[in-house]
Design a protein around this motif. Sequence first.
Motif, PDB file in Angstrom:
ATOM      1  N   ASP A 166       2.900  -5.164  -3.728  1.00 35.31           N
ATOM      2  CA  ASP A 166       3.480  -3.975  -3.138  1.00 35.31           C
ATOM      3  C   ASP A 166       4.804  -4.359  -2.706  1.00 35.31           C
ATOM      4  OD1 ASP A 166       3.245  -4.964  -0.982  1.00 35.31           O
ATOM      5  OD2 ASP A 166       1.950  -3.494  -0.176  1.00 35.31           O
ATOM      6  N   ASP A 167       5.707  -3.123  -2.654  1.00 37.58           N
ATOM      7  CA  ASP A 167       7.043  -3.363  -1.877  1.00 37.58           C
ATOM      8  C   ASP A 167       7.144  -3.957  -0.528  1.00 37.58           C
ATOM      9  OD1 ASP A 167       8.870  -2.286  -4.413  1.00 37.58           O
ATOM     10  OD2 ASP A 167       7.194  -1.034  -4.004  1.00 37.58           O
ATOM     11  N   ALA A 168       6.289  -3.551   0.372  1.00 35.79           N
ATOM     12  CA  ALA A 168       6.141  -4.157   1.594  1.00 35.79           C
ATOM     13  C   ALA A 168       5.953  -5.725   1.652  1.00 35.79           C
ATOM     14  CB  ALA A 168       4.934  -3.440   2.328  1.00 35.79           C
ATOM     15  N   ALA A 169       5.283  -6.114   0.777  1.00 35.55           N
ATOM     16  CA  ALA A 169       4.972  -7.506   0.782  1.00 35.55           C
ATOM     17  C   ALA A 169       6.448  -8.375   0.344  1.00 35.55           C
ATOM     18  CB  ALA A 169       3.872  -7.841  -0.356  1.00 35.55           C
ATOM     19  N   LEU A 170       7.358  -7.663  -0.693  1.00 34.39           N
ATOM     20  CA  LEU A 170       8.454  -8.208  -0.662  1.00 34.39           C
ATOM     21  C   LEU A 170       9.377  -8.282   0.342  1.00 34.39           C
ATOM     22  CD1 LEU A 170       9.816  -6.720  -4.304  1.00 34.39           C
ATOM     23  CD2 LEU A 170       8.831  -9.028  -3.651  1.00 34.39           C
ATOM     24  N   LEU A 171       9.397  -6.973   1.194  1.00 32.94           N
ATOM     25  CA  LEU A 171      10.143  -7.207   2.560  1.00 32.94           C
ATOM     26  C   LEU A 171       9.638  -8.116   3.388  1.00 32.94           C
ATOM     27  CD1 LEU A 171      11.255  -4.365   1.307  1.00 32.94           C
ATOM     28  CD2 LEU A 171      11.505  -3.727   3.587  1.00 32.94           C
ATOM     29  N   GLU A 172       8.569  -8.360   3.716  1.00 33.54           N
ATOM     30  CA  GLU A 172       7.855  -9.283   4.468  1.00 33.54           C
ATOM     31  C   GLU A 172       8.190 -10.684   3.959  1.00 33.54           C
ATOM     32  OE1 GLU A 172       3.625  -8.816   4.046  1.00 33.54           O
ATOM     33  OE2 GLU A 172       3.819  -6.654   4.259  1.00 33.54           O
ATOM     34  N   TRP A 173       8.046 -10.893   2.637  1.00 35.26           N
ATOM     35  CA  TRP A 173       8.912 -12.374   2.411  1.00 35.26           C
ATOM     36  C   TRP A 173      10.213 -12.439   2.474  1.00 35.26           C
ATOM     37  CZ3 TRP A 173      12.549 -12.567  -1.781  1.00 35.26           C
ATOM     38  CH2 TRP A 173      12.660 -13.814  -2.007  1.00 35.26           C
ATOM     39  N   ALA A 174      11.061 -11.446   2.595  1.00 38.78           N
ATOM     40  CA  ALA A 174      12.383 -11.474   2.819  1.00 38.78           C
ATOM     41  C   ALA A 174      12.745 -11.520   4.134  1.00 38.78           C
ATOM     42  CB  ALA A 174      13.097 -10.296   1.934  1.00 38.78           C
ATOM     43  N   GLY A 175      11.853 -11.457   5.036  1.00 32.90           N
ATOM     44  CA  GLY A 175      12.023 -11.616   6.502  1.00 32.90           C
ATOM     45  C   GLY A 175      12.127 -10.343   7.170  1.00 32.90           C
ATOM     46  N   TYR A 176      12.118  -9.166   6.541  1.00 33.81           N
ATOM     47  CA  TYR A 176      12.285  -7.840   7.184  1.00 33.81           C
ATOM     48  C   TYR A 176      11.142  -7.548   7.940  1.00 33.81           C
ATOM     49  CZ  TYR A 176      16.257  -7.388   4.430  1.00 33.81           C
ATOM     50  OH  TYR A 176      17.548  -7.437   3.844  1.00 33.81           O
ATOM     51  N   ARG A 177      11.465  -6.622   8.872  1.00 36.80           N
ATOM     52  CA  ARG A 177      10.088  -5.997   9.807  1.00 36.80           C
ATOM     53  C   ARG A 177       9.587  -4.917   9.080  1.00 36.80           C
ATOM     54  NH1 ARG A 177      12.285  -3.677  13.664  1.00 36.80           N
ATOM     55  NH2 ARG A 177      10.628  -4.009  15.356  1.00 36.80           N
ATOM     56  N   VAL A 178       8.267  -5.083   8.906  1.00 34.54           N
ATOM     57  CA  VAL A 178       7.467  -3.913   8.148  1.00 34.54           C
ATOM     58  C   VAL A 178       6.556  -3.559   9.308  1.00 34.54           C
ATOM     59  CG1 VAL A 178       6.020  -3.164   6.432  1.00 34.54           C
ATOM     60  CG2 VAL A 178       7.928  -4.871   6.141  1.00 34.54           C
ATOM     61  N   ARG A 179       6.274  -1.905   9.470  1.00 33.82           N
ATOM     62  CA  ARG A 179       5.682  -1.552  10.383  1.00 33.82           C
ATOM     63  C   ARG A 179       4.434  -0.925   9.804  1.00 33.82           C
ATOM     64  NH1 ARG A 179       7.332   3.757  14.283  1.00 33.82           N
ATOM     65  NH2 ARG A 179       5.247   3.806  15.209  1.00 33.82           N
ATOM     66  N   ALA A 180       3.152  -0.919  10.336  1.00 27.83           N
ATOM     67  CA  ALA A 180       1.840  -0.492   9.734  1.00 27.83           C
ATOM     68  C   ALA A 180       1.640   0.662  10.589  1.00 27.83           C
ATOM     69  CB  ALA A 180       0.829  -1.440   9.857  1.00 27.83           C
ATOM     70  N   ILE A 181       1.296   1.948   9.720  1.00 30.30           N
ATOM     71  CA  ILE A 181       0.631   3.123  10.589  1.00 30.30           C
ATOM     72  C   ILE A 181      -0.609   3.597   9.753  1.00 30.30           C
ATOM     73  CG2 ILE A 181       3.248   4.051  10.916  1.00 30.30           C
ATOM     74  CD1 ILE A 181       2.933   6.090   8.836  1.00 30.30           C
ATOM     75  N   PRO A 182      -1.439   4.532  10.479  1.00 29.67           N
ATOM     76  CA  PRO A 182      -2.437   4.887   9.958  1.00 29.67           C
ATOM     77  C   PRO A 182      -2.474   5.406   8.426  1.00 29.67           C
ATOM     78  CG  PRO A 182      -2.623   5.208  12.354  1.00 29.67           C
ATOM     79  CD  PRO A 182      -1.140   5.088  11.556  1.00 29.67           C
ATOM     80  N   GLY A 183      -3.243   5.062   7.647  1.00 24.23           N
ATOM     81  CA  GLY A 183      -3.149   5.818   6.350  1.00 24.23           C
ATOM     82  C   GLY A 183      -4.219   6.875   6.161  1.00 24.23           C
ATOM     83  N   GLU A 184      -4.544   7.232   5.152  1.00 26.14           N
ATOM     84  CA  GLU A 184      -5.496   8.387   4.814  1.00 26.14           C
ATOM     85  C   GLU A 184      -6.759   7.765   4.076  1.00 26.14           C
ATOM     86  OE1 GLU A 184      -2.485  12.150   4.731  1.00 26.14           O
ATOM     87  OE2 GLU A 184      -3.205  11.212   2.680  1.00 26.14           O
ATOM     88  N   PRO A 185      -7.879   7.938   4.537  1.00 27.48           N
ATOM     89  CA  PRO A 185      -9.173   7.393   3.984  1.00 27.48           C
ATOM     90  C   PRO A 185      -9.492   7.880   2.580  1.00 27.48           C
ATOM     91  CG  PRO A 185      -9.445   8.004   6.173  1.00 27.48           C
ATOM     92  CD  PRO A 185      -8.263   8.637   5.927  1.00 27.48           C
ATOM     93  N   THR A 186      -8.966   9.305   2.345  1.00 26.85           N
ATOM     94  CA  THR A 186      -9.089   9.749   0.948  1.00 26.85           C
ATOM     95  C   THR A 186      -8.048   9.566   0.023  1.00 26.85           C
ATOM     96  OG1 THR A 186      -7.856  11.882   1.759  1.00 26.85           O
ATOM     97  CG2 THR A 186     -10.418  11.911   2.040  1.00 26.85           C
ATOM     98  N   ASN A 187      -7.087   8.695   0.458  1.00 29.94           N
ATOM     99  CA  ASN A 187      -6.039   8.482  -0.401  1.00 29.94           C
ATOM    100  C   ASN A 187      -6.314   7.186  -1.318  1.00 29.94           C
ATOM    101  OD1 ASN A 187      -3.367   8.126  -1.591  1.00 29.94           O
ATOM    102  ND2 ASN A 187      -2.724   7.059   0.156  1.00 29.94           N
ATOM    103  N   LEU A 188      -7.271   7.483  -2.342  1.00 32.05           N
ATOM    104  CA  LEU A 188      -7.820   6.305  -2.837  1.00 32.05           C
ATOM    105  C   LEU A 188      -6.916   5.919  -4.256  1.00 32.05           C
ATOM    106  CD1 LEU A 188     -10.634   7.420  -5.414  1.00 32.05           C
ATOM    107  CD2 LEU A 188      -9.351   8.764  -4.086  1.00 32.05           C
ATOM    108  N   LYS A 189      -6.878   4.642  -4.825  1.00 33.67           N
ATOM    109  CA  LYS A 189      -6.060   4.543  -5.695  1.00 33.67           C
ATOM    110  C   LYS A 189      -7.055   4.738  -7.102  1.00 33.67           C
ATOM    111  CE  LYS A 189      -3.090   0.927  -7.801  1.00 33.67           C
ATOM    112  NZ  LYS A 189      -2.545  -0.508  -7.686  1.00 33.67           N
ATOM    113  N   ILE A 190      -6.673   5.500  -8.053  1.00 26.68           N
ATOM    114  CA  ILE A 190      -7.459   5.992  -9.135  1.00 26.68           C
ATOM    115  C   ILE A 190      -7.082   4.821 -10.298  1.00 26.68           C
ATOM    116  CG2 ILE A 190      -8.040   7.529 -10.982  1.00 26.68           C
ATOM    117  CD1 ILE A 190      -6.900   9.625  -8.946  1.00 26.68           C
TER     118      ILE A 190
END
Length: 209
Positions: A166-190
């Motif tokens: 995912d793109d967040a992982a790329l930013l983590e790898w590149a040294g950028y600051r990534v914030r986590a916020i609550p997601g949605e339990p019903t937001n499943l990946k089909i």
Amino acid sequence: MPSPKAFVPLGGRPILARAVATALACPEIALVVVAAPPGAEDLAHAIVEPLGAHAVVTGGPTRQASIRAALAAVPADAAAVLCHDAARALATPALFGAVLEALEGWDGVVPVVPVAETVKRVRGERVVGTEPREELALAQTPQAFVASALRDAHERAEAAGVEATDDAALLEWAGYRVRAIPGEPTNLKITTAEDLAWAEALLAEASRA
């Protein structure tokens, strides 16, 4: 499950149509770019153009390559970019707004849900460790990014031959600051037929409510 998955009906509408309509229902979003599988551009355009999507581009062989193709269609002066998987067609407009709002002061934002099960690290058939569950979370989309940071992370990753899920992982790898916020339990990946059946059930429950 048939492929491309994004064109499979969910509640009578293609999964892609639901994902794009939800993004456009967020008033802060000014432009939607769809990365379509090669050869499926016309079908994707026919699905999303009536909704108001602004561009359909040809995706690449990987998710990362598809995001790069979509980024090329985003105006250079865009301050923020959201990346979303069409397969997460049950994400709500509120989640799109939440990741954008949470971006203030950060380089990226990813919605997450807690891990409920105990997670084992396994090598072959041997369990080699147990991960602290309180430090783990499952990532979702949409994810929001400062546009310049996302472009830089993708360019550097391409040059270094780095691939991420995912793109967040790329930013983590590149040294950028990534914030986590609550997601949605019903937001499943089909991804599977079982996921599709679950998504149909969730839609039916929401309509009854």
